[in-house]
Design an enzyme around this catalytic site. Sequence first.
Site, PDB file in Angstrom:
ATOM      1  N   TRP A  60       0.820  -1.219   0.000  1.00 37.06           N
ATOM      2  CA  TRP A  60       0.000   0.000   0.000  1.00 37.06           C
ATOM      3  C   TRP A  60       0.853   1.268   0.000  1.00 37.06           C
ATOM      4  CZ3 TRP A  60      -0.269  -3.942   3.565  1.00 37.06           C
ATOM      5  CH2 TRP A  60       0.394  -3.738   4.778  1.00 37.06           C
ATOM      6  N   ARG A  61       2.163   1.099   0.201  1.00 38.39           N
ATOM      7  CA  ARG A  61       3.019   2.290   0.198  1.00 38.39           C
ATOM      8  C   ARG A  61       3.354   2.758  -1.222  1.00 38.39           C
ATOM      9  NH1 ARG A  61       6.852   1.310   5.478  1.00 38.39           N
ATOM     10  NH2 ARG A  61       5.306   2.053   6.938  1.00 38.39           N
TER      11      ARG A  61
ATOM     12  N   GLU B  68      -4.944  -0.140   6.659  1.00 36.59           N
ATOM     13  CA  GLU B  68      -4.962   0.325   8.049  1.00 36.59           C
ATOM     14  C   GLU B  68      -5.945  -0.481   8.896  1.00 36.59           C
ATOM     15  OE1 GLU B  68      -3.049   2.322   9.674  1.00 36.59           O
ATOM     16  OE2 GLU B  68      -1.874   2.871   7.913  1.00 36.59           O
TER      17      GLU B  68
ATOM     18  N   GLN C  13      -4.530  -4.519  15.341  1.00 37.83           N
ATOM     19  CA  GLN C  13      -4.438  -5.719  16.195  1.00 37.83           C
ATOM     20  C   GLN C  13      -4.024  -6.966  15.413  1.00 37.83           C
ATOM     21  OE1 GLN C  13      -8.483  -5.082  17.268  1.00 37.83           O
ATOM     22  NE2 GLN C  13      -7.974  -4.666  19.372  1.00 37.83           N
TER      23      GLN C  13
ATOM     24  N   GLY D 192     -10.655 -13.154  12.174  1.00 39.35           N
ATOM     25  CA  GLY D 192     -11.097 -12.677  13.487  1.00 39.35           C
ATOM     26  C   GLY D 192     -11.570 -11.226  13.471  1.00 39.35           C
TER      27      GLY D 192
ATOM     28  N   TYR E  88      -7.164   7.455  14.674  1.00 42.14           N
ATOM     29  CA  TYR E  88      -5.884   7.035  14.103  1.00 42.14           C
ATOM     30  C   TYR E  88      -6.030   6.730  12.609  1.00 42.14           C
ATOM     31  CZ  TYR E  88      -2.060   4.258  12.533  1.00 42.14           C
ATOM     32  OH  TYR E  88      -1.032   3.802  11.761  1.00 42.14           O
TER      33      TYR E  88
ATOM     34  N   ASP F 212      -0.854   6.269  17.322  1.00 42.52           N
ATOM     35  CA  ASP F 212      -1.129   4.905  17.772  1.00 42.52           C
ATOM     36  C   ASP F 212      -0.130   4.540  18.882  1.00 42.52           C
ATOM     37  OD1 ASP F 212       1.255   4.583  16.490  1.00 42.52           O
ATOM     38  OD2 ASP F 212       0.646   2.863  15.285  1.00 42.52           O
TER      39      ASP F 212
ATOM     40  N   CYS G  76      12.505   1.760  18.272  1.00 38.79           N
ATOM     41  CA  CYS G  76      11.963   2.055  19.601  1.00 38.79           C
ATOM     42  C   CYS G  76      10.846   1.053  19.911  1.00 38.79           C
ATOM     43  CB  CYS G  76      11.461   3.501  19.649  1.00 38.79           C
ATOM     44  SG  CYS G  76      11.224   4.083  21.328  1.00 38.79           S
TER      45      CYS G  76
ATOM     46  N   CYS H 271      18.421   1.111  21.585  1.00 45.92           N
ATOM     47  CA  CYS H 271      18.833   2.463  21.975  1.00 45.92           C
ATOM     48  C   CYS H 271      20.279   2.769  21.566  1.00 45.92           C
ATOM     49  CB  CYS H 271      18.687   2.649  23.481  1.00 45.92           C
ATOM     50  SG  CYS H 271      16.990   2.467  24.018  1.00 45.92           S
TER      51      CYS H 271
ATOM     52  N   CYS I  35      20.243   3.959  18.173  1.00 46.33           N
ATOM     53  CA  CYS I  35      19.169   4.919  17.858  1.00 46.33           C
ATOM     54  C   CYS I  35      19.763   6.308  17.634  1.00 46.33           C
ATOM     55  CB  CYS I  35      18.171   4.962  19.009  1.00 46.33           C
ATOM     56  SG  CYS I  35      16.953   6.265  18.831  1.00 46.33           S
TER      57      CYS I  35
ATOM     58  N   CYS J 218      17.271  11.543  23.936  1.00 48.03           N
ATOM     59  CA  CYS J 218      16.135  10.819  24.520  1.00 48.03           C
ATOM     60  C   CYS J 218      16.242  10.833  26.053  1.00 48.03           C
ATOM     61  CB  CYS J 218      16.130   9.388  23.995  1.00 48.03           C
ATOM     62  SG  CYS J 218      14.877   8.373  24.779  1.00 48.03           S
TER      63      CYS J 218
END
Length: 354
Positions: free
Chosen positions: A20-21, A33, A38, A77, A116, A134, A188, A195, A198, A204
């Site tokens: 979808w990108r 989306e 979930q 589901g 969202y 989100d 993250c 980290c 990162c 941070c």
Amino acid sequence: MDFPSRLLSWYKENKRDLPWRQSDDPYTIWVSEIILQQTRMEQGLVFFHRFISTFPNICTLAAATEEEVLRTWQGFGYYTRARNMHAAAREIVGKHAGVFPTSHRALEKLKGVGPYTAAAVSSMAFGEIVPAIDGNVYRILSRLFAIDESIDTAKGKQLIREIAESLIDHNDPGGFNQAMMDFGSQVCKPAQPDCLNCMFNRECRAFLQGSISNYPVKNAKRKPIPRYFNYFYFFSGSVHDAPFFVRQRLANDIWKNLFELPMLETLQPMAIKEVVSSNWWQDIFDDDQRFLFTRSPLDIKHQLTHQQIFARFYAVNIHRDLRLCLLKHFLEVTSNMYEKMAKPVLMERYMNCL
Ligand code: SF4
């Protein structure tokens, strides 16, 4: 910190190649989306291809019957998502001539489209400058700024929203939102964030304080509600090829409109003796007791987001005459017929055990 441009440079190098990108079509983005809510990415991808090849655009989805949509959704589901998508597609075709609303405020009015999803679609398809917030965004920003306000509270949510609004890239809001999603799942991460590698580790606050595991701050988790479902696989003859009985769930509850085996819900686990003397059982069979429990019951625990289903399945071999009692309440089907009907995943789990 120049957060947006550093994040977007990282995204350019590291973004996941998702179908979808390659598109700014709002329908494709909306479907992706909803499917990814979930759901793990690998499972979502397989399902996305199945859904888009069956319903390639908003008109084909709107023209389908609910049964066709639920059948395509089968095995995935959270069927409410499918029902809501179908209703929203019909609304877009019926009220907006098949043209998607372009703002997040208008998108939010569609069935099943929350803040969202609305922000994700409007920013990615129409370039609206609105953050799609989100779990990734809550986690990243609460760690970066060491926000001690709980993200379960209105105050905590508002604080994160304000920060996200102040950071979003105005030239590429859709890219920014997708970058947050990828950065949250690749760097993250909820557990063991990377980290040391990162690009924000010098700024941070949670990392500098050594308190990453404290963020995001959340109130106590809601405990899933336990429910006790006693299911009956009524058949006459051989358990493998005899017809059996199902019913459609019509109440406003989980699995609405799906087909399941006859079921008695009880407030706690119940012995078969008690089930047989219950009004539910007596209503079906009167006093006729010509049935046999051919196997030990099978227990299956089934976890939903806010409910824990303790299901107990009984295979009940009945005398042929009792078929008429059951037909007053239930639908008789063969396994081939049931295969094509929309059903909860729990039923598939049981059928596979039979
Ligand atoms: Fe997240 Fe660690 Fe980077 Fe902070 S340093 S933003 S906690 S990955």
